[in-house]
Design a protein around this motif. Structure first.
Motif, PDB file in Angstrom:
ATOM      1  N   LEU A 283     -21.343  14.963 107.869  1.00 47.77           N
ATOM      2  CA  LEU A 283     -20.768  15.491 108.993  1.00 47.77           C
ATOM      3  C   LEU A 283     -20.302  16.867 109.054  1.00 47.77           C
ATOM      4  O   LEU A 283     -20.353  17.358 110.345  1.00 47.77           O
ATOM      5  CB  LEU A 283     -19.373  14.491 109.360  1.00 47.77           C
ATOM      6  CG  LEU A 283     -19.846  13.132 109.671  1.00 47.77           C
ATOM      7  CD1 LEU A 283     -18.510  12.152 109.743  1.00 47.77           C
ATOM      8  CD2 LEU A 283     -20.582  13.010 111.121  1.00 47.77           C
ATOM      9  N   ALA A 284     -20.100  17.466 107.935  1.00 46.59           N
ATOM     10  CA  ALA A 284     -19.502  18.674 107.998  1.00 46.59           C
ATOM     11  C   ALA A 284     -20.099  19.975 107.248  1.00 46.59           C
ATOM     12  O   ALA A 284     -20.031  20.956 107.311  1.00 46.59           O
ATOM     13  CB  ALA A 284     -17.886  18.601 107.095  1.00 46.59           C
ATOM     14  N   ALA A 285     -21.168  19.339 106.201  1.00 46.73           N
ATOM     15  CA  ALA A 285     -22.064  20.456 105.638  1.00 46.73           C
ATOM     16  C   ALA A 285     -22.869  21.129 106.513  1.00 46.73           C
ATOM     17  O   ALA A 285     -23.616  20.566 107.373  1.00 46.73           O
ATOM     18  CB  ALA A 285     -22.704  19.773 104.394  1.00 46.73           C
ATOM     19  N   PRO A 286     -23.099  22.428 106.182  1.00 50.85           N
ATOM     20  CA  PRO A 286     -24.125  23.181 107.332  1.00 50.85           C
ATOM     21  C   PRO A 286     -25.502  22.748 107.088  1.00 50.85           C
ATOM     22  O   PRO A 286     -26.002  22.388 105.982  1.00 50.85           O
ATOM     23  CB  PRO A 286     -24.003  24.708 106.417  1.00 50.85           C
ATOM     24  CG  PRO A 286     -22.602  24.634 105.565  1.00 50.85           C
ATOM     25  CD  PRO A 286     -22.593  23.314 105.099  1.00 50.85           C
ATOM     26  N   HIS A 287     -26.162  22.529 108.347  1.00 50.75           N
ATOM     27  CA  HIS A 287     -27.427  22.112 108.169  1.00 50.75           C
ATOM     28  C   HIS A 287     -28.392  22.727 107.398  1.00 50.75           C
ATOM     29  O   HIS A 287     -29.134  22.117 106.962  1.00 50.75           O
ATOM     30  CB  HIS A 287     -27.894  22.005 109.825  1.00 50.75           C
ATOM     31  CG  HIS A 287     -29.049  21.292 109.793  1.00 50.75           C
ATOM     32  ND1 HIS A 287     -29.338  19.786 109.752  1.00 50.75           N
ATOM     33  CD2 HIS A 287     -30.576  21.667 110.275  1.00 50.75           C
ATOM     34  CE1 HIS A 287     -30.562  19.465 109.936  1.00 50.75           C
ATOM     35  NE2 HIS A 287     -31.338  20.632 110.346  1.00 50.75           N
ATOM     36  N   ALA A 288     -28.309  24.116 107.095  1.00 54.08           N
ATOM     37  CA  ALA A 288     -29.173  24.685 106.583  1.00 54.08           C
ATOM     38  C   ALA A 288     -29.056  24.466 105.043  1.00 54.08           C
ATOM     39  O   ALA A 288     -30.016  24.677 104.379  1.00 54.08           O
ATOM     40  CB  ALA A 288     -28.640  26.362 106.721  1.00 54.08           C
TER      41      ALA A 288
ATOM     42  N   GLN B 111     -30.876  21.371  99.773  1.00 55.11           N
ATOM     43  CA  GLN B 111     -30.265  21.762  98.574  1.00 55.11           C
ATOM     44  C   GLN B 111     -29.116  20.868  98.199  1.00 55.11           C
ATOM     45  O   GLN B 111     -29.064  20.548  96.991  1.00 55.11           O
ATOM     46  CB  GLN B 111     -29.549  23.065  98.863  1.00 55.11           C
ATOM     47  CG  GLN B 111     -28.941  23.807  97.423  1.00 55.11           C
ATOM     48  CD  GLN B 111     -28.262  25.161  97.792  1.00 55.11           C
ATOM     49  OE1 GLN B 111     -28.218  25.762  98.997  1.00 55.11           O
ATOM     50  NE2 GLN B 111     -27.503  25.612  96.777  1.00 55.11           N
ATOM     51  N   LEU B 112     -28.501  20.294  99.063  1.00 50.47           N
ATOM     52  CA  LEU B 112     -27.523  19.263  98.900  1.00 50.47           C
ATOM     53  C   LEU B 112     -27.770  17.976  98.355  1.00 50.47           C
ATOM     54  O   LEU B 112     -27.421  17.308  97.687  1.00 50.47           O
ATOM     55  CB  LEU B 112     -26.376  19.150  99.940  1.00 50.47           C
ATOM     56  CG  LEU B 112     -25.585  20.441 100.490  1.00 50.47           C
ATOM     57  CD1 LEU B 112     -24.672  20.136 101.410  1.00 50.47           C
ATOM     58  CD2 LEU B 112     -24.920  21.099  99.081  1.00 50.47           C
ATOM     59  N   VAL B 113     -29.093  17.626  99.047  1.00 52.66           N
ATOM     60  CA  VAL B 113     -29.902  16.257  98.626  1.00 52.66           C
ATOM     61  C   VAL B 113     -30.297  16.522  97.162  1.00 52.66           C
ATOM     62  O   VAL B 113     -29.994  15.767  96.105  1.00 52.66           O
ATOM     63  CB  VAL B 113     -30.913  16.033  99.502  1.00 52.66           C
ATOM     64  CG1 VAL B 113     -31.826  15.060  98.881  1.00 52.66           C
ATOM     65  CG2 VAL B 113     -30.493  15.533 100.868  1.00 52.66           C
TER      66      VAL B 113
ATOM     67  N   TRP C 134     -15.849  25.490  91.471  1.00 54.67           N
ATOM     68  CA  TRP C 134     -15.359  26.742  90.883  1.00 54.67           C
ATOM     69  C   TRP C 134     -16.806  27.642  90.512  1.00 54.67           C
ATOM     70  O   TRP C 134     -16.822  28.703  91.022  1.00 54.67           O
ATOM     71  CB  TRP C 134     -14.669  26.764  89.581  1.00 54.67           C
ATOM     72  CG  TRP C 134     -13.996  27.959  88.960  1.00 54.67           C
ATOM     73  CD1 TRP C 134     -13.261  28.722  89.437  1.00 54.67           C
ATOM     74  CD2 TRP C 134     -14.539  28.679  87.966  1.00 54.67           C
ATOM     75  NE1 TRP C 134     -13.166  30.135  88.707  1.00 54.67           N
ATOM     76  CE2 TRP C 134     -13.796  29.863  87.728  1.00 54.67           C
ATOM     77  CE3 TRP C 134     -15.375  28.109  86.813  1.00 54.67           C
ATOM     78  CZ2 TRP C 134     -13.951  30.655  86.747  1.00 54.67           C
ATOM     79  CZ3 TRP C 134     -15.826  28.875  85.836  1.00 54.67           C
ATOM     80  CH2 TRP C 134     -14.928  30.277  85.539  1.00 54.67           C
ATOM     81  N   LEU C 135     -17.713  27.079  90.058  1.00 54.29           N
ATOM     82  CA  LEU C 135     -19.066  27.488  89.802  1.00 54.29           C
ATOM     83  C   LEU C 135     -19.862  27.900  91.053  1.00 54.29           C
ATOM     84  O   LEU C 135     -20.761  28.708  91.228  1.00 54.29           O
ATOM     85  CB  LEU C 135     -19.594  26.946  88.747  1.00 54.29           C
ATOM     86  CG  LEU C 135     -18.982  27.302  87.510  1.00 54.29           C
ATOM     87  CD1 LEU C 135     -19.627  26.183  86.432  1.00 54.29           C
ATOM     88  CD2 LEU C 135     -19.040  28.415  86.728  1.00 54.29           C
ATOM     89  N   GLY C 136     -19.707  26.932  92.153  1.00 51.93           N
ATOM     90  CA  GLY C 136     -20.594  27.030  93.052  1.00 51.93           C
ATOM     91  C   GLY C 136     -19.885  27.063  94.296  1.00 51.93           C
ATOM     92  O   GLY C 136     -19.147  27.988  94.915  1.00 51.93           O
ATOM     93  N   ASN C 137     -19.684  25.859  95.141  1.00 51.49           N
ATOM     94  CA  ASN C 137     -19.041  25.734  96.377  1.00 51.49           C
ATOM     95  C   ASN C 137     -18.542  24.292  96.506  1.00 51.49           C
ATOM     96  O   ASN C 137     -18.925  23.425  95.856  1.00 51.49           O
ATOM     97  CB  ASN C 137     -19.693  26.695  97.461  1.00 51.49           C
ATOM     98  CG  ASN C 137     -21.109  25.796  97.886  1.00 51.49           C
ATOM     99  OD1 ASN C 137     -21.161  24.785  97.934  1.00 51.49           O
ATOM    100  ND2 ASN C 137     -22.130  26.652  97.922  1.00 51.49           N
ATOM    101  N   LEU C 138     -17.739  24.214  97.628  1.00 48.48           N
ATOM    102  CA  LEU C 138     -17.231  22.739  97.818  1.00 48.48           C
ATOM    103  C   LEU C 138     -18.516  21.968  98.307  1.00 48.48           C
ATOM    104  O   LEU C 138     -18.531  20.852  97.898  1.00 48.48           O
ATOM    105  CB  LEU C 138     -16.278  22.782  99.264  1.00 48.48           C
ATOM    106  CG  LEU C 138     -15.591  21.603  99.567  1.00 48.48           C
ATOM    107  CD1 LEU C 138     -14.931  20.923  98.775  1.00 48.48           C
ATOM    108  CD2 LEU C 138     -14.750  21.795 100.877  1.00 48.48           C
ATOM    109  N   TRP C 139     -19.605  22.357  98.820  1.00 51.83           N
ATOM    110  CA  TRP C 139     -20.532  21.677  99.232  1.00 51.83           C
ATOM    111  C   TRP C 139     -21.523  21.271  98.070  1.00 51.83           C
ATOM    112  O   TRP C 139     -21.737  19.875  97.904  1.00 51.83           O
ATOM    113  CB  TRP C 139     -21.576  22.443 100.157  1.00 51.83           C
ATOM    114  CG  TRP C 139     -20.945  22.985 101.339  1.00 51.83           C
ATOM    115  CD1 TRP C 139     -20.700  24.523 101.699  1.00 51.83           C
ATOM    116  CD2 TRP C 139     -20.361  22.158 102.404  1.00 51.83           C
ATOM    117  NE1 TRP C 139     -20.042  24.413 102.805  1.00 51.83           N
ATOM    118  CE2 TRP C 139     -19.579  23.123 103.217  1.00 51.83           C
ATOM    119  CE3 TRP C 139     -19.912  20.710 102.520  1.00 51.83           C
ATOM    120  CZ2 TRP C 139     -18.674  22.767 104.443  1.00 51.83           C
ATOM    121  CZ3 TRP C 139     -19.089  20.477 103.683  1.00 51.83           C
ATOM    122  CH2 TRP C 139     -18.525  21.498 104.381  1.00 51.83           C
TER     123      TRP C 139
END
Length: 179
Positions: free
Chosen positions: A33-38, A42-44, A108-113
């Motif tokens: 619901l909240a992660a950027p579609h772009a 990468q998140l998968v 810390w090394l990447g981001n919340l996503w």
């Protein structure tokens, strides 16, 4: 039973499945619901990396921590002596370890996503491990895959604990020649 005991009540043992189910659902909903579609693919990939990474973590923890490192070795020996008891690491301990050793460093090394996606994969792997391990000790199965998992885990319990450390997969047992 004490809060941090590895011998758990039936409620505490099964609550672990519920807590991690809620965590997985919350992370999946948050990302969906909240992660950027772009960042979707990468998140998968991060989630799949976490899932695959869990299998190596599972193998390493079982082989090198639970079978060699005091005091964990003694605690795990209790499980080997009483394989049908409700024995496991308390949820408050495992959840803290996931947050401190995986989620926070990834944030810390990447981001919340990335932290959320990696944690989602790791937690899915942990749930698969937990359910497979529970079924290996407490259920009958008609699937060939589960019959194989039960057989290999049973051999691990019976043969001096030097082989078959993987519970949810035998991949790393083959890689490290402990199959």
């Amino acid at each position: 039973m004490p809060l941090l005991s590895i011998q758990q009540s039936r409620f505490a043992y099964f609550a672990d499945f519920g807590v991690y189910g809620v965590c997985v659902a919350a992370l999946a909903a948050f990302l969906g619901l909240a992660a950027p579609h772009a960042l979707q693919w990468q998140l998968v990939a991060w989630a799949l990396g976490g899932l695959g990474g869990w299998t190596l973590i599972e193998y390493g923890l079982h082989r090198f921590v639970l079978h060699r490192l005091p005091p964990f070795q003694a605690m795990h020996a209790l499980h080997h002596r009483h394989p049908h008891d409700y024995i496991g690491t308390p949820t408050c301990v495992t959840l803290t370890l996931f947050v401190v050793l995986a989620f926070l460093p990834a944030w810390w090394l990447g981001n919340l996503w990335i932290a959320s996606a990696l944690s989602l994969g790791l937690l899915l792997g942990y749930i698969a491990y937990s359910m497979t391990h529970h079924a290996a000790h407490h259920s009958r199965s008609s699937s060939e895959w589960m019959k194989r998992r039960k057989l290999l885990h049973g051999l691990h319990h019976q043969r001096g604990h030097t082989h078959h450390y993987g519970v949810s997969t035998s991949l790393w047992d083959h890689v490290f020649r402990t199959a």
